[in-house]
Write a protein that holds these residues in place. Structure first.
Motif, PDB file in Angstrom:
ATOM      1  N   GLY A 195     -61.761  70.916  65.307  1.00  0.00           N
ATOM      2  CA  GLY A 195     -60.579  70.209  65.824  1.00  0.00           C
ATOM      3  C   GLY A 195     -60.924  68.761  66.132  1.00  0.00           C
ATOM      4  N   LYS A 196     -62.008  68.263  65.500  1.00  0.00           N
ATOM      5  CA  LYS A 196     -62.444  66.876  65.716  1.00  0.00           C
ATOM      6  C   LYS A 196     -61.539  65.924  64.911  1.00  0.00           C
ATOM      7  CE  LYS A 196     -66.479  67.874  63.847  1.00  0.00           C
ATOM      8  NZ  LYS A 196     -66.310  69.310  63.633  1.00  0.00           N
ATOM      9  N   PRO A 197     -61.577  64.625  65.245  1.00  0.00           N
ATOM     10  CA  PRO A 197     -60.878  63.658  64.376  1.00  0.00           C
ATOM     11  C   PRO A 197     -61.498  63.710  62.978  1.00  0.00           C
ATOM     12  CG  PRO A 197     -61.625  62.637  66.433  1.00  0.00           C
ATOM     13  CD  PRO A 197     -62.232  64.003  66.398  1.00  0.00           C
ATOM     14  N   GLY A 201     -65.703  64.221  60.989  1.00  0.00           N
ATOM     15  CA  GLY A 201     -66.013  65.522  60.371  1.00  0.00           C
ATOM     16  C   GLY A 201     -64.972  66.580  60.634  1.00  0.00           C
ATOM     17  N   GLY A 202     -63.850  66.197  61.211  1.00  0.00           N
ATOM     18  CA  GLY A 202     -62.749  67.152  61.376  1.00  0.00           C
ATOM     19  C   GLY A 202     -62.161  67.515  60.025  1.00  0.00           C
ATOM     20  N   SER A 203     -61.543  68.691  59.956  1.00  0.00           N
ATOM     21  CA  SER A 203     -60.949  69.089  58.673  1.00  0.00           C
ATOM     22  C   SER A 203     -59.557  68.499  58.539  1.00  0.00           C
ATOM     23  CB  SER A 203     -60.830  70.609  58.576  1.00  0.00           C
ATOM     24  OG  SER A 203     -60.199  70.950  57.357  1.00  0.00           O
ATOM     25  N   LYS A 204     -59.275  68.002  57.353  1.00  0.00           N
ATOM     26  CA  LYS A 204     -57.881  67.657  57.058  1.00  0.00           C
ATOM     27  C   LYS A 204     -57.054  68.918  57.255  1.00  0.00           C
ATOM     28  CE  LYS A 204     -58.744  63.748  54.177  1.00  0.00           C
ATOM     29  NZ  LYS A 204     -59.520  63.445  52.978  1.00  0.00           N
ATOM     30  N   GLY A 205     -55.883  68.782  57.811  1.00  0.00           N
ATOM     31  CA  GLY A 205     -54.986  69.934  57.962  1.00  0.00           C
ATOM     32  C   GLY A 205     -55.200  70.735  59.238  1.00  0.00           C
TER      33      GLY A 205
END
Ligand SMILES: NC(=O)C1=CN([C@@H]2O[C@H](COP(=O)(O)OP(=O)(O)OC[C@H]3O[C@@H](n4cnc5c(N)ncnc54)[C@H](O)[C@@H]3O)[C@@H](O)[C@H]2O)C=CC1
Ligand SMILES: O=C(O)CCC(=O)C(=O)O
Length: 434
Positions: A195-197, A201-205
């Protein structure tokens, strides 16, 4: 809403607050009963239940935070890890004044069920801090988030327990926690938290994943009744990460959203609300009603005419007090634990189709799993790839639960508990724990 109505609401809220430990204990008790029932139905002996009825590990921490005015406030936080027979544990962290240890334990069991239903290589976990971030500055929230990570750092990590956002936490809080953990370990560790930006390294979507899963669940559930979602009127309780994204996705699908609510009350228009405008007006805590004068109390909001009701706020919203009057024929639980067992019985008798939380809202943890996989591989997917996989996993899991319910002649909730708990019982048996 008049001033006296508002005062009644405030009093009610205070009373609910005073009852929070009891409410949390009740939620845990009901969860344990349901897990027991599912295990019995599957034929597992009681020793399996003994190990699964409580988290295997719970940590309570006290976190000192220097507030902006110079005084030190001490906050209580929890992390409950339900079961690690399958792999590391996984689940969100909640910042809320009503957090209790029992509630966090129940939420950790629900996380295991979601992971079991979706075949994720995790057990469930959940964290919570008793605080009200709405009354804290960003600096105070950052110091609290970092203090929590320092306090729980021994038991979390990319191969131990992987946190994520939940009520009143978001990508910014995940970013601070990620940074703090990487400093403690002295290496960059994006797989520690999801749930990172996206830039970290957050996931798109991921931000819309829970909501997208809920909309897919709603679409499939309505089809079970021979209807199409685009012909339905939808009422959404809660306008935070999940509720507002559900509204946005439904609006894009051409579905009429007739009502939305937040902690201050609800807005309703049978012709359909102007969702793009509401999305622009919403603040970072999911509040939109302060911009309006014609706001109805939440109790009244839930009873408004609609075909599909989507509770996306907190626990215990649909109760024996309102289940008889709810007008929806389909209820999709975006929130965790929005329906009490008494209300469940009433809704079943009335023929309302309820898609349970551990199935309906597991799109969030599923894309969190995708994020963790991407972090471990250092190989990042497009938003289309993420959404395509989520769609396939949601539809497959919904079909499994519909099929199990038919095969065993049970309701969808019990079917979901059976499918969700079985992998843990099996993994524990293979490991020789039971
Ligand atoms: N964020 C996620 O990815 C996931 C969230 N969930 C569950 O979904 C629910 C909502 O979570 P988020 O949207 O992330 O939280 P959030 O903090 O972004 O939003 C919460 C919303 O609920 C409203 N609210 C609070 N008290 C209320 C009340 N008494 N009556 C009506 N509305 C009230 C708030 O005003 C806000 O609009 C929670 O039950 C959470 O555990 C479940 C799976 C994943
Ligand atoms: O994304 C995650 O890992 C967990 C989300 C969560 O807390 C939940 O599903 O309740």
């Amino acid at each position: 809403m008049s001033a006296s109505d508002q005062q009644v609401l405030v009093n009610k809220r205070l009373l609910q607050g005073a009852n929070m430990p009891a409410a949390g204990a009740k939620i845990l008790e009901h969860t344990q009963e349901a897990v027991h029932q599912a295990l019995r139905k599957l034929g597992y002996p009681d020793e399996v239940y003994e190990l699964l009825k409580e988290p295997i590990r719970v940590l309570t921490v006290r976190i000192p935070v220097k507030m902006d005015d110079g005084h030190v406030e001490v906050f209580t936080g929890y992390r409950a890890q339900h079961n690690d027979a399958i792999g590391p544990t996984k689940g969100g962290i909640r910042f809320h004044p009503d957090v209790t240890l029992e509630e966090v334990k129940a939420l950790s069991i629900w996380m295991s069920l979601k992971c079991g239903i979706f075949n994720l290589p995790y057990g469930g976990a959940k964290g919570g801090i008793v605080c009200d971030p709405r009354k804290m500055s960003l600096g105070e929230q950052e110091r609290l988030a970092r203090g929590y990570v320092r306090a729980v750092s021994q038991i979390v990590g990319p191969t131990k327990d992987i946190p994520a956002p939940d009520v009143y936490t978001n990508a910014q809080i995940m970013a601070w926690m990620y940074d703090e953990y990487s400093r403690i370990r002295e290496y960059d560790s994006p797989g520690f938290i999801t749930g990172k930006p996206v830039v970290l390294g957050g996931s798109k979507g991921r931000e819309r994943a829970t909501a997208l899963g809920v909309c897919i669940a709603a679409r499939e559930a309505v089809r079970q009744l021979g209807r199409e979602l685009k012909d339905c009127r939808v009422l959404i309780q809660g306008f935070g990460n999940v509720g507002s994204n559900v509204a946005s996705i439904l609006h894009d699908m051409g579905v009429k959203v007739v009502g939305v609510s937040d902690a201050g009350g609800g807005l309703y228009d049978e012709r359909g609300l102007d969702i793009p405008r509401l999305l622009e007006q919403r603040d970072s805590f999911g509040m939109v009603t302060p911009h309006f004068r014609d706001v109805m109390p939440n109790e009244q909001f839930l009873l408004q005419p609609c075909d599909v009701l989507i509770p996306a706020a907190l626990e215990n919203q649909i109760t024996a007090d309102n289940a008889e009057q709810i007008q929806a024929s389909v209820l999709v639980e975006a929130a965790n634990g929005p329906t009490t067992p008494e209300a469940d019985t009433i809704l079943e008798r009335r023929g309302v189709l309820v898609v349970p939380d551990v199935l309906a809202n597991a799109g969030g943890v599923t894309v969190s799993y995708f994020e963790w996989v991407q972090n471990l591989q250092g190989w990042y997917w497009t938003e289309e790839e993420v959404n395509r996989r989520l769609e396939a996993w949601m539809v497959q899991s919904l079909q499994t639960i519909f099929h199990t319910a038919k095969t065993y002649h049970v309701g969808l909730r019990l079917a979901a508990y059976m499918v969700g708990i079985r992998p843990f019982a099996e993994a524990m048996r293979w490991r020789g724990w039971v």
